[in-house]
Design a protein around this motif. Structure first.
Motif, PDB file in Angstrom:
ATOM      1  N   SER A   1    -114.578  15.281  -3.688  1.00  0.00           N
ATOM      2  CA  SER A   1    -114.788  15.512  -2.263  1.00  0.00           C
ATOM      3  C   SER A   1    -115.929  14.652  -1.725  1.00  0.00           C
TER       4      SER A   1
ATOM      5  N   SER B   1    -111.012  18.391   5.084  1.00  0.00           N
ATOM      6  CA  SER B   1    -110.796  17.768   3.784  1.00  0.00           C
ATOM      7  C   SER B   1    -111.297  16.333   3.824  1.00  0.00           C
ATOM      8  N   SER B   2    -111.814  15.843   2.696  1.00  0.00           N
ATOM      9  CA  SER B   2    -112.276  14.451   2.634  1.00  0.00           C
ATOM     10  C   SER B   2    -111.189  13.511   2.141  1.00  0.00           C
TER      11      SER B   2
ATOM     12  N   LYS C   1    -116.234  11.681   1.090  1.00  0.00           N
ATOM     13  CA  LYS C   1    -116.664  12.359   2.308  1.00  0.00           C
ATOM     14  C   LYS C   1    -117.001  11.396   3.441  1.00  0.00           C
TER      15      LYS C   1
ATOM     16  N   SER D   1    -117.026  22.451   1.209  1.00  0.00           N
ATOM     17  CA  SER D   1    -115.654  22.786   1.591  1.00  0.00           C
ATOM     18  C   SER D   1    -115.468  24.295   1.660  1.00  0.00           C
TER      19      SER D   1
END
Length: 344
Positions: free
Chosen positions: A162, A253-254, A166, A21
């Motif tokens: 995250s 962003s996940s 993902k 990120s």
């Protein structure tokens, strides 16, 4: 293209670290600068080149294939359905002719390709963003002594959140992602695996903390104090700060959909505290990363693991890491060397 006729700086900036990120955000920030261009994740080191390849001449045919693969990754993408690199063979032959050397090395092809690509886009400073390059800092400094490194670090508990989600990027804006890639990302997730990788990345960069060519940037500092942090980064890479660098959109962003909203969202730094991870995942992460958490000024919080979950994570670890290895075999040129660096 005659690179000699361009106001081109013969240095390359590598954006590495344990935070995808953070490196992705830095890509969008740098691409708003008039001189900087960040290339996509080329995965040259580890996937297309191994340490034993250093200083070994390659044939024209291999050089053209290598250049074609780099062009495909940059122009089309790394996780798309279209992975036919032969469509770039003609242009790759031109790149080979531009090198005009008796002996060609893979590292020459990589460096010339990056300079050429940036020149094509009217920029003058090459930046390359592949987080895993943190495991190849020694080789990078040997091959490119003028290189500058930006090492992005993020709280490992935030990385767990995250990475756990993902695979769902396919539904949040990354429509180029294949189903196979989403499956690979889902299999890759395990709190023990990611904690080990976080430590390995921290330790890999730790060996170069006294090297003035490397600067470590916490993702949280970038979110909370973007201008102050970016001014330090610009000083490190020897370019003037440009206020347009602050005008980034909300992407990658996940856990949130991509948005054209401009600015930095401070709350992303503490999203892991708001749900998405169970206490056992956070406890495992803290137990394994405690030393490096303190070293990087992250607070350790009090969690009590669920014994059933704890047993599940430890029993499932060898199964998940074996499946992940199978799913990632094509991403490693030298499997033993890659595993040794990543699990050190």
């Amino acid at each position: 293209i005659n690179l000699q006729n361009l106001s081109f700086q013969d240095k390359i900036i590598f954006i590495v670290g344990n935070s995808r990120s953070g490196t992705t955000m830095m890509l969008r920030i740098f691409n708003n600068h008039p001189k900087l261009m960040v290339l996509n994740e080329l995965h040259f080191f580890e996937q297309l080149w191994a340490p034993e390849d250093k200083g070994k001449a390659i044939s024209k045919e291999k050089a053209v294939v290598l250049a074609s693969k780099l062009m495909l990754t940059q122009r089309v993408g790394y996780m798309t359905h279209d992975q036919d690199f032969t469509k770039f063979t003609k242009e790759a032959n031109l790149l080979f002719d531009e090198l005009s050397k008796n002996e060609i090395y893979a590292e020459d092809v990589f460096h010339h390709f990056t300079k050429r690509e940036v020149a094509l886009n009217g920029k003058s400073i090459v930046c390359e963003k592949t987080p895993q390059n943190v495991f190849y800092l020694k080789e990078i400094f040997e091959l490119y002594p003028n290189a500058k490194i930006i090492n992005m670090v993020r709280d490992p508990r935030a990385i767990l959140l995250s990475q756990k989600n993902k695979w769902n990027r396919r539904n949040l804006g990354a429509d180029y992602m294949t189903k196979k890639e989403a499956l690979r990302l889902r299999i890759n997730y395990h709190p023990i695996t990611l904690s080990k990788l976080w430590n390995a990345a921290i330790n890999a960069a730790k060996s170069f903390t006294s090297d003035k060519r490397l600067i470590t940037v916490r993702f949280e500092d970038l979110l909370e104090q973007p201008e102050t942090t970016l001014r330090k980064v610009c000083q490190h890479i020897e370019v003037e700060f440009n206020s347009n660098m602050l005008n980034i959109t909300q992407e990658s962003s996940s856990i949130e959909k991509d948005s054209q909203e401009i600015g930095f969202k401070k709350e992303r730094a503490s999203n892991w505290k708001k749900g998405g991870l169970n206490t056992t995942e956070k406890w495992i992460c803290q137990q394994m990363c405690s030393k490096n958490l303190v070293l990087n000024n992250y607070e350790i919080e009090s969690f009590r693991p669920n014994l059933f979950y704890l047993l599940y994570y430890y029993v499932s670890f060898p199964v998940k890491i074996s499946l992940a290895l199978v799913m990632n075999l094509n991403r490693m040129k030298n499997i033993v060397e890659t595993l040794k660096r990543r699990m050190k």
